[in-house]
Design a protein around this motif. Structure first.
Motif, mmCIF file in Angstrom:
data_model
loop_
_atom_site.group_PDB
_atom_site.id
_atom_site.type_symbol
_atom_site.label_atom_id
_atom_site.label_comp_id
_atom_site.label_asym_id
_atom_site.label_seq_id
_atom_site.Cartn_x
_atom_site.Cartn_y
_atom_site.Cartn_z
ATOM 1 N N VAL A 165 -1.035 6.640 -16.948
ATOM 2 C CA VAL A 165 -0.260 7.078 -17.914
ATOM 3 C C VAL A 165 0.725 8.221 -17.526
ATOM 4 O O VAL A 165 1.956 7.921 -17.995
ATOM 5 C CB VAL A 165 -1.329 7.641 -19.162
ATOM 6 N N ARG A 166 0.174 8.960 -16.565
ATOM 7 C CA ARG A 166 1.063 10.075 -16.381
ATOM 8 C C ARG A 166 2.159 9.274 -15.319
ATOM 9 O O ARG A 166 3.366 9.929 -15.182
ATOM 10 C CB ARG A 166 0.477 11.068 -15.224
ATOM 11 N N SER A 203 0.712 -1.072 0.013
ATOM 12 C CA SER A 203 0.117 -0.036 -0.034
ATOM 13 C C SER A 203 0.969 1.186 -0.138
ATOM 14 O O SER A 203 1.850 1.093 0.666
ATOM 15 C CB SER A 203 -0.951 -0.077 1.217
ATOM 16 N N PHE A 204 0.415 2.169 -0.907
ATOM 17 C CA PHE A 204 1.267 3.668 -0.651
ATOM 18 C C PHE A 204 0.711 4.504 0.424
ATOM 19 O O PHE A 204 0.997 5.668 0.371
ATOM 20 C CB PHE A 204 0.986 4.196 -2.184
ATOM 21 N N GLU A 205 -0.444 3.964 0.810
ATOM 22 C CA GLU A 205 -1.128 4.698 2.036
ATOM 23 C C GLU A 205 -1.381 6.199 1.739
ATOM 24 O O GLU A 205 -1.067 7.112 2.310
ATOM 25 C CB GLU A 205 -0.012 4.690 3.322
ATOM 26 N N LEU A 206 -2.113 6.278 0.415
ATOM 27 C CA LEU A 206 -2.573 7.660 0.203
ATOM 28 C C LEU A 206 -3.955 7.622 -0.050
ATOM 29 O O LEU A 206 -4.800 7.320 -1.144
ATOM 30 C CB LEU A 206 -1.971 8.041 -1.504
ATOM 31 N N ASP A 207 -4.674 7.872 1.375
ATOM 32 C CA ASP A 207 -6.090 7.572 1.579
ATOM 33 C C ASP A 207 -6.785 8.424 0.428
ATOM 34 O O ASP A 207 -8.015 8.041 0.038
ATOM 35 C CB ASP A 207 -6.545 7.961 2.844
ATOM 36 N N LYS A 226 -9.647 11.300 -4.999
ATOM 37 C CA LYS A 226 -10.532 12.610 -4.838
ATOM 38 C C LYS A 226 -9.736 13.680 -5.125
ATOM 39 O O LYS A 226 -9.903 14.635 -5.673
ATOM 40 C CB LYS A 226 -11.132 12.802 -3.390
ATOM 41 N N GLU A 227 -8.184 13.778 -4.543
ATOM 42 C CA GLU A 227 -7.256 14.742 -4.978
ATOM 43 C C GLU A 227 -7.206 14.974 -6.360
ATOM 44 O O GLU A 227 -7.166 15.796 -7.135
ATOM 45 C CB GLU A 227 -6.211 14.529 -4.264
ATOM 46 N N CYS A 228 -7.186 13.804 -7.047
ATOM 47 C CA CYS A 228 -6.837 13.878 -8.596
ATOM 48 C C CYS A 228 -8.177 14.136 -9.316
ATOM 49 O O CYS A 228 -8.403 15.096 -10.030
ATOM 50 C CB CYS A 228 -6.462 12.344 -9.201
ATOM 51 N N ALA A 229 -9.190 13.614 -8.921
ATOM 52 C CA ALA A 229 -10.529 13.621 -9.741
ATOM 53 C C ALA A 229 -11.292 15.093 -9.337
ATOM 54 O O ALA A 229 -11.851 15.765 -10.286
ATOM 55 C CB ALA A 229 -11.408 12.565 -9.387
ATOM 56 N N GLY A 283 -7.997 18.383 -8.471
ATOM 57 C CA GLY A 283 -6.857 18.855 -9.524
ATOM 58 C C GLY A 283 -5.435 18.691 -8.929
ATOM 59 O O GLY A 283 -4.618 19.398 -9.446
ATOM 60 N N ASP A 284 -5.415 17.933 -7.696
ATOM 61 C CA ASP A 284 -3.923 17.647 -6.952
ATOM 62 C C ASP A 284 -3.539 16.637 -7.476
ATOM 63 O O ASP A 284 -3.672 15.577 -7.208
ATOM 64 C CB ASP A 284 -4.242 17.965 -5.446
ATOM 65 N N MET A 285 -2.291 16.834 -8.182
ATOM 66 C CA MET A 285 -1.773 15.399 -8.691
ATOM 67 C C MET A 285 -0.557 14.776 -8.014
ATOM 68 O O MET A 285 0.107 14.106 -8.535
ATOM 69 C CB MET A 285 -1.461 15.305 -10.170
ATOM 70 N N SER A 286 -0.306 15.401 -6.748
ATOM 71 C CA SER A 286 1.161 15.094 -6.030
ATOM 72 C C SER A 286 1.082 13.666 -5.852
ATOM 73 O O SER A 286 2.104 13.195 -5.778
ATOM 74 C CB SER A 286 1.068 16.074 -4.797
#
Length: 596
Positions: free
Chosen positions: A199-200, A152-156, A160-163, A166-169
């Motif tokens: 793809v990114r 797990s990358f543990e990115l809860d 939502k951040e991406c969708a 607009g936060d792609m970090s």
């Protein structure tokens, strides 16, 4: 039972990854001499419990606290904060420092960001004039082995951040985690991605390799042959359906957190009034490993068989004279009694949910929506749920499933349901509906749905699914084969080429790349279905495919992957990487936002 899973049977050396994370944390603590108070971000607590035992922290003079708004009560003069880069947590830390100063407490502060520091967070510390009091560092925890085949990358909140935001970090963090894996196990020669985020990530990974290369010639044959990256939004149907595997249902009803469920002790047959106990669920528990991926109907039969056979053995013991070796065998069997008891208790508790008419009605409705045959029946069912004021997340979950399979709702229906939701649950949920619309999960219909084409082409609905002796992944939802795993099935067998036309109907672009250094070597150009000598890593192990879900994966999908991996003629071991383990509820909840 150990909360920390045993990773001895993992297809690659995951223990070394965990040991490395443990060592990095202990080094941070060792370098701060004397007694210290470790204040951890509540969201990190579960992750840390899978890396290091609390007893080991105590050996290094550590007192543990969870970070919240309240001042820290401790005798220690050294305060070590271990936090994710969240702005709200910075406010707490600033208020602690101000509070200590007002009381004249002389304390040293150490702030470690996980996995790396962020300018926005440090800016708050500067504005609040506490930055100069902090010694700032990083704890590079990019990945966490949850079990022998799950990372797990543990990115809860990545989805939502991406969708929505607009936060792609998070995509950089995912690429960084995979690149870290490559430094341990070699450069992954084949990368297949589907979806905007995937793809990114594939692009960022190539950029990282150019800037900080993994030396492929020194490492020998890479241990991971192929990386498949999938966006969650490519398949939002699967998480919105109710999972029917044992582990999936445990998560649906009891919420599995970092490989454990927490429930009233009375459910587990322990008589302690109102006390909660944690029950670990990982492959160290032999019985759980055997039944976790089975359809729940079958689990009940398996447990019944085991209990009956135990009872027969006991009767034989008491009625006949046994030899010493027979006694020994019986005692050996008795060792598994706590496991059997544990799962009988859990299964009995689950049955109280799965036998409810409301749950069975919901399953029927999900099936009707997935089969996409009767629009009006589904629409009226959801309308009725709203009027009965059923829990909002239950309604939204079904509405997302309905909207995704229909490519949205006709404007008239969309406006009507939106209005009814706000009337029924309050206008503060306007933000929630906007989030879901922005993410494309509940939206107005702009074109005809292609769900029927996709469903037929990938054979997603399987009518005569045998849940007891499954021959297809559809057993995990009793008749629906998860779209995401069908894609993986094709990608592993013959690359994206075989499903090119279907991929075009699903959200986002797709890509397939050969990484430099392997382009000319024939053994890496194909992923044949049959096992050829090329598919074996040097020492005869099967080669490995890492399937990464960006935005989360459900336990049912993991079970379907394990089922694929165990099939005859399957040339690969599959391991899963994910931003988080989710179910329809938890993923919908990330979009819920109350105004005011």
């Amino acid at each position: 039972m150990a909360q920390i899973p045993n990773l001895g049977n993992a297809p690659i050396n995951l223990t070394s990854i965990r040991d490395q994370s443990q060592k990095e944390l202990i080094t941070i603590l060792k370098n701060i001499r004397g007694k210290k108070c470790l204040v951890i971000d509540p969201n990190l607590g579960g992750s840390l419990s899978l890396i290091v035992q609390t007893s080991l922290l105590r050996e290094h003079g550590v007192e543990l606290r969870h970070l919240n708004a309240d001042p820290i009560q401790t005798e220690c003069t050294k305060i070590v904060y271990l936090v994710r880069t969240r702005l709200d947590l910075m406010k707490f830390i600033c208020s602690h420092a101000h509070n200590d100063a007002s009381k004249g407490l002389q304390r040293e502060y150490f702030l470690y960001f996980v996995p790396r520091r962020a300018v926005a967070c440090e800016k708050i510390l500067e504005e609040e004039k506490v930055h100069h009091l902090m010694t700032i560092g990083e704890y590079p925890l990019y990945l966490l082995p949850l079990d022998e085949d799950i990372l797990s990358f543990e990115l809860d909140n990545a989805f939502k951040e991406c969708a929505v935001d607009g936060d792609m970090s998070s995509l950089w963090y995912i690429a960084k985690a995979i690149h870290k894996l490559e430094f341990s196990f070699g450069l992954i020669p084949n990368v297949r991605a589907k979806g905007k985020a995937s793809v990114r990530v594939a692009d960022i990974l190539n950029r990282m390799q150019a800037e900080e290369p993994v030396n492929s010639s020194e490492m020998g044959v890479p241990e991971i042959n192929t990386l498949i990256l999938l966006d969650r939004e490519v398949d939002m149907v699967t998480p919105m359906c109710s999972q029917l595997t044992y582990e999936g249902l445990l998560d649906e009803f009891l919420r599995v957190n970092n490989g454990a469920v927490e429930l009233d002790s009375s459910i587990m047959g322990v008589q302690q009034e109102g006390k909660k106990i944690k029950v670990p669920l990982n492959s160290s528990d032999k019985l759980f490993k055997e039944i976790r991926d089975l359809n729940f109907e079958v689990v009940v039969q398996v447990l019944r068989q085991k209990a009956t056979s135990m009872k027969q053995d006991y009767t034989e013991m008491t009625t006949t004279n046994q030899t010493v070796s027979e006694l020994k065998d019986f005692v050996k069997k008795l060792n598994s009694l706590p496991e059997i008891t544990r799962h009988i208790n859990l299964a009995q508790h689950l049955s109280t949910f799965t036998s409810k008419p409301s749950f069975l009605g919901r399953l029927d409705m999900e099936q009707t929506i997935v089969e996409a045959q009767s629009y009006d029946i589904c629409f009226e069912y959801i309308e009725e749920m709203i009027h009965k004021q059923e829990p909002l997340v239950n309604v939204l979950r079904l509405l997302i499933l309905f909207s995704v399979t229909n490519a949205g709702l006709p404007k008239k229906n969309f406006d009507y349901l939106r209005r009814e939701l706000l009337h029924s649950y309050g206008f503060e949920h306007m933000a929630t509906l906007n989030n879901l619309e922005k993410a494309g999960l509940i939206r107005k219909q702009e074109s005809k749905s292609n769900w029927l084409t996709i469903k037929r082409a990938l054979q997603l609905v399987v009518d005569d699914t045998d849940t007891a002796n499954p021959n297809d992944i559809s057993y995990v939802f009793s008749g629906y084969a998860p779209l995401s795993i069908r894609l993986v099935q094709h990608a592993v067998r013959s690359g994206w080429r075989s499903v090119e036309e279907i991929l075009k109907l699903l959200p986002g672009p797709h890509s397939e790349t050969k990484r430099s250094g392997f382009a000319s070597s024939p053994s890496f150009n194909t992923l044949p279905g049959a096992v050829s000598n090329m598919d074996k890593v040097g020492d005869g192990r099967r080669s490995l495919v890492l399937v990464v879900f960006i935005g989360g994966v459900t336990f049912a999908e993991i079970s379907a992957l394990r089922f694929l991996s165990a099939q005859e003629g399957m040339a690969y071991d599959l391991i899963v990487g994910t931003t988080k383990i989710i179910n329809g509820h938890t993923v919908t909840e990330t979009f819920v936002e109350n105004l005011g």
